[in-house]
Write a protein that holds these residues in place. Structure first.
Motif, PDB file in Angstrom:
ATOM      1  N   GLU A   1     -10.282   0.320   0.747  1.00  9.35           N
ATOM      2  CA  GLU A   1      -9.414  -0.718   1.274  1.00  9.35           C
ATOM      3  C   GLU A   1      -9.639  -2.038   0.555  1.00  9.35           C
ATOM      4  O   GLU A   1      -8.712  -2.813   0.350  1.00  9.35           O
ATOM      5  CB  GLU A   1      -9.655  -0.871   2.764  1.00  9.35           C
ATOM      6  CG  GLU A   1      -9.422   0.447   3.481  1.00  9.35           C
ATOM      7  CD  GLU A   1      -9.024   0.250   4.913  1.00  9.35           C
ATOM      8  OE1 GLU A   1      -9.378  -0.793   5.492  1.00  9.35           O
ATOM      9  OE2 GLU A   1      -8.350   1.146   5.453  1.00  9.35           O
ATOM     10  N   LEU A   2     -10.877  -2.248   0.204  1.00  7.52           N
ATOM     11  CA  LEU A   2     -11.208  -3.444  -0.572  1.00  7.52           C
ATOM     12  C   LEU A   2     -10.375  -3.447  -1.846  1.00  7.52           C
ATOM     13  O   LEU A   2      -9.785  -4.462  -2.224  1.00  7.52           O
ATOM     14  CB  LEU A   2     -12.692  -3.401  -0.929  1.00  7.52           C
ATOM     15  CG  LEU A   2     -13.418  -4.722  -1.127  1.00  7.52           C
ATOM     16  CD1 LEU A   2     -13.316  -5.551   0.128  1.00  7.52           C
ATOM     17  CD2 LEU A   2     -14.862  -4.465  -1.489  1.00  7.52           C
TER      18      LEU A   2
ATOM     19  N   LYS B   1      -7.583  -1.796  -2.448  1.00 14.97           N
ATOM     20  CA  LYS B   1      -6.164  -1.934  -2.155  1.00 14.97           C
ATOM     21  C   LYS B   1      -5.810  -3.368  -1.825  1.00 14.97           C
ATOM     22  O   LYS B   1      -4.802  -3.897  -2.274  1.00 14.97           O
ATOM     23  CB  LYS B   1      -5.788  -1.030  -0.974  1.00 14.97           C
ATOM     24  CG  LYS B   1      -5.294   0.335  -1.419  1.00 14.97           C
ATOM     25  CD  LYS B   1      -4.683   1.077  -0.243  1.00 14.97           C
ATOM     26  CE  LYS B   1      -5.523   2.284   0.090  1.00 14.97           C
ATOM     27  NZ  LYS B   1      -5.140   2.942   1.318  1.00 14.97           N
ATOM     28  N   ARG B   2      -6.668  -3.985  -1.021  1.00 13.07           N
ATOM     29  CA  ARG B   2      -6.357  -5.332  -0.584  1.00 13.07           C
ATOM     30  C   ARG B   2      -6.474  -6.327  -1.729  1.00 13.07           C
ATOM     31  O   ARG B   2      -5.770  -7.310  -1.787  1.00 13.07           O
ATOM     32  CB  ARG B   2      -7.244  -5.738   0.596  1.00 13.07           C
ATOM     33  CG  ARG B   2      -6.419  -6.180   1.747  1.00 13.07           C
ATOM     34  CD  ARG B   2      -7.123  -6.229   3.069  1.00 13.07           C
ATOM     35  NE  ARG B   2      -8.441  -5.655   3.097  1.00 13.07           N
ATOM     36  CZ  ARG B   2      -9.544  -6.387   3.181  1.00 13.07           C
ATOM     37  NH1 ARG B   2      -9.469  -7.683   3.219  1.00 13.07           N
ATOM     38  NH2 ARG B   2     -10.707  -5.784   3.241  1.00 13.07           N
ATOM     39  N   ALA B   3      -7.399  -6.041  -2.628  1.00 18.59           N
ATOM     40  CA  ALA B   3      -7.630  -6.982  -3.725  1.00 18.59           C
ATOM     41  C   ALA B   3      -6.562  -6.844  -4.804  1.00 18.59           C
ATOM     42  O   ALA B   3      -6.361  -7.751  -5.602  1.00 18.59           O
ATOM     43  CB  ALA B   3      -9.013  -6.741  -4.318  1.00 18.59           C
ATOM     44  N   GLU B   4      -5.899  -5.720  -4.810  1.00 19.15           N
ATOM     45  CA  GLU B   4      -4.989  -5.414  -5.909  1.00 19.15           C
ATOM     46  C   GLU B   4      -4.045  -6.556  -6.286  1.00 19.15           C
ATOM     47  O   GLU B   4      -3.886  -6.846  -7.476  1.00 19.15           O
ATOM     48  CB  GLU B   4      -4.203  -4.138  -5.591  1.00 19.15           C
ATOM     49  CG  GLU B   4      -3.794  -3.406  -6.848  1.00 19.15           C
ATOM     50  CD  GLU B   4      -3.228  -2.026  -6.545  1.00 19.15           C
ATOM     51  OE1 GLU B   4      -3.047  -1.706  -5.368  1.00 19.15           O
ATOM     52  OE2 GLU B   4      -2.961  -1.305  -7.508  1.00 19.15           O
TER      53      GLU B   4
ATOM     54  N   GLN C   1      -1.775   5.984   6.434  1.00 19.62           N
ATOM     55  CA  GLN C   1      -1.859   4.992   7.494  1.00 19.62           C
ATOM     56  C   GLN C   1      -0.805   5.200   8.568  1.00 19.62           C
ATOM     57  O   GLN C   1      -0.846   4.579   9.610  1.00 19.62           O
ATOM     58  CB  GLN C   1      -1.691   3.584   6.909  1.00 19.62           C
ATOM     59  CG  GLN C   1      -2.641   3.317   5.758  1.00 19.62           C
ATOM     60  CD  GLN C   1      -2.189   2.115   4.951  1.00 19.62           C
ATOM     61  OE1 GLN C   1      -1.960   1.049   5.480  1.00 19.62           O
ATOM     62  NE2 GLN C   1      -2.055   2.284   3.651  1.00 19.62           N
TER      63      GLN C   1
ATOM     64  N   GLN D   1      -0.771   4.593  -0.585  1.00 22.19           N
ATOM     65  CA  GLN D   1      -0.917   3.135  -0.679  1.00 22.19           C
ATOM     66  C   GLN D   1       0.120   2.353   0.114  1.00 22.19           C
ATOM     67  O   GLN D   1      -0.049   1.172   0.359  1.00 22.19           O
ATOM     68  CB  GLN D   1      -0.830   2.703  -2.136  1.00 22.19           C
ATOM     69  CG  GLN D   1      -2.074   3.033  -2.922  1.00 22.19           C
ATOM     70  CD  GLN D   1      -2.006   2.474  -4.303  1.00 22.19           C
ATOM     71  OE1 GLN D   1      -0.941   2.018  -4.726  1.00 22.19           O
ATOM     72  NE2 GLN D   1      -3.097   2.518  -5.012  1.00 22.19           N
TER      73      GLN D   1
ATOM     74  N   ASP E   1       2.170   0.672   2.855  1.00 23.88           N
ATOM     75  CA  ASP E   1       1.918   0.202   4.208  1.00 23.88           C
ATOM     76  C   ASP E   1       3.165   0.492   5.041  1.00 23.88           C
ATOM     77  O   ASP E   1       4.211  -0.100   4.825  1.00 23.88           O
ATOM     78  CB  ASP E   1       1.631  -1.300   4.164  1.00 23.88           C
ATOM     79  CG  ASP E   1       1.402  -1.870   5.543  1.00 23.88           C
ATOM     80  OD1 ASP E   1       1.525  -1.111   6.521  1.00 23.88           O
ATOM     81  OD2 ASP E   1       1.092  -3.062   5.636  1.00 23.88           O
TER      82      ASP E   1
END
Lengths: 288, 288
Positions: A8-9, A11-14, A94, B118, B120
């Motif tokens: 997730e890190l 993905k979020r940082a992407e 998700q 990926q 959301d």
DNA sequence: CGGACACTGAAACAAATAGTTCAGAGTGGG
DNA sequence: CCCACTCTGAACTATTTGTTTCAGTGTCCG
């Protein structure tokens, strides 16, 4: 979920990453987390970036260095493995299984599987050879729904080899285009349900003129098949009021790749010429 | 079973091992295979033996050295993790695994899996709602490669609801089209690598005019993202000189289905009206 | 346009890892 | 009790890995 923290890190940082870093990030996520367990050198190679880029990115993510990053991956993997057996996860992890994203994808995967199982590879290779033969002119046509696919195929083939034309079946200009069609040429017809009259007429006339007709249709098969030398059926079912053209597109792309393999020597030259033309027109950006 | 080769190798070799080696072997088997993925030093420490012992043992097992042993562990782990899904038979059953049909499909399935993982879902639903809002006009645009996808999306949306326009970024007519764009409208931009300058300019201007920009791009992400309210990344890798737009199309179709669900009452009426128009024009065959 | 800025990878450098040698400890047989 | 043998790990060397520096290149913005 703490066990997926690093993923997730990533993905979020992407969004905040630079081009090379994003490339690396994608590679890592691609087969997470295996690709991160080798040495930094191999990871960099696999991602097509330099090792400094790897170091910079993991530091940006908050790790002290690559070994720390790798240790985190290992820990997570361990937790995951020793944990309960992973269930068959849905496609969009998700979302709940009943989310449209999952239902639609499920259906399309089924289409792909069934379509591929039916295709005769020999026939496929045969058609690829036919389309690669630069002695034959190529004509591509599609109807209301399939026009865009015809265009897509046309665009690629046009770069690969000379002598390719797009014939819009939806207009009434196609009889004019037929003037150029001669013995030995090839007509690729897309026709899916709500089969269109013009497609049938065109195929009929073309085959009478001695053209080889290649038909790409759905599982119920267009009547054009009667006039086609080669027919491919793609499943187009989807949980929607519309049919799914994904498999048809997959087929087109594969066909393009196959044709390209056969003409590569000449295609390479064509592509680099095209490249120069693009440079001259400055259509594309040089870098992000 | 080839997938557990190393584990069985260890078990089978155990009787022939020396004391220190057996100790090491037990440690390895204890939480297999994680303990073997660190450095040789840490493994030796954990097992309470020296590093030479480790080297000697893995060589006794037939590996050239510790890295080779570790690589074998990684490979097995990868096979185990990706599980039975990855172990599927070839897609085109009649063709060998290395046939382009199988390789291409394999690659595309990977793209789908990774892209879906990926996305959301909340964002997806949000955009679906945006596109379903008939109070907003919709504009769809795409570049050289993505134009056909833009057309495809446009064609479907146009049937589903009123107020949808296609803006060809490849022509120089798009500034005219922009005259109609106003606050609260939505611009859907397709832009994949060899990102195009016009796409960027259009998105920039549009977001300045107060439009919501929705971007559909590849895994490396178009610079349009800077001006987009919502960005979706699709993997487009393929064993070809070209990128694969299959996942992008899958995404479009899913989006269309989602929008359609939200507007179904009104869409139903539009579609039957369209049906009547088709009847009047006799484009389609009544029967096969 | 042109200068400021950001990104990238080649190359130099530092740190660890993997592999080798060898002396000593332990063991069993004569 | 001693010798021959095997096993083991400390210490060393070679190799690979990870990190930092720096100059070139492209992009952005006035």
């Amino acid at each position: 979920m703490t066990s997926q923290t690093t993923r997730e890190l990533l993905k979020r940082a992407e969004p905040d990453l630079t081009r090379a870093e994003r490339q690396l990030c994608a590679t890592l996520l691609h087969n997470y987390p295996m690709s991160g367990l080798g040495s930094i050198t191999r990871l960099a190679e696999k991602a097509g970036v330099s090792t400094p880029t790897v170091v910079r990115m993991v530091q940006k993510l908050g790790f002290s260095g690559f070994p720390a990053f790798q240790a985190a991956l290992r820990d997570e993997l361990e937790a995951q493995i020793s944990g309960p057996i992973a269930k068959h996860e849905s496609w969009a992890g998700q979302a709940p299984e009943e989310h449209l994203l999952n239902r639609f994808t499920e259906s399309v995967i089924g289409n792909i599987r069934q379509t591929l199982a039916q295709i005769d590879p020999a026939r496929f290779d045969e058609v690829a050879a036919l389309l690669a033969d630069e002695g034959r002119r190529l004509f591509v046509t599609g109807g209301r729904i399939t026009r865009t696919l015809a265009e897509y195929l046309f665009m690629h083939l046009q770069v690969i080899r000379p002598g390719v034309s797009l014939v819009p079946a939806t207009s009434n200009a196609w009889p004019h285009a037929m003037l150029d069609m001669g013995e030995g040429d090839v007509l690729v017809v897309f026709d899916v349900r709500r089969y269109e009259n013009t497609a049938l007429k065109m195929a009929k006339l073309a085959s009478k003129r001695g053209l080889k007709v290649v038909l790409i249709t759905d599982q119920w098969q267009s009547p054009v098949a009667k006039h086609a030398a080669c027919t491919f059926n793609c499943r187009i079912e989807a949980p929607s009021a519309w049919d799914s053209m994904v498999v048809v597109m997959l087929f087109c792309e594969t066909l393009v790749a196959a044709v390209e393999n056969r003409t590569w020597e000449r295609t390479k030259a064509r592509m680099s010429e095209l490249e120069e033309l693009f440079d001259a027109t400055r259509i594309f950006r040089k870098f992000v």
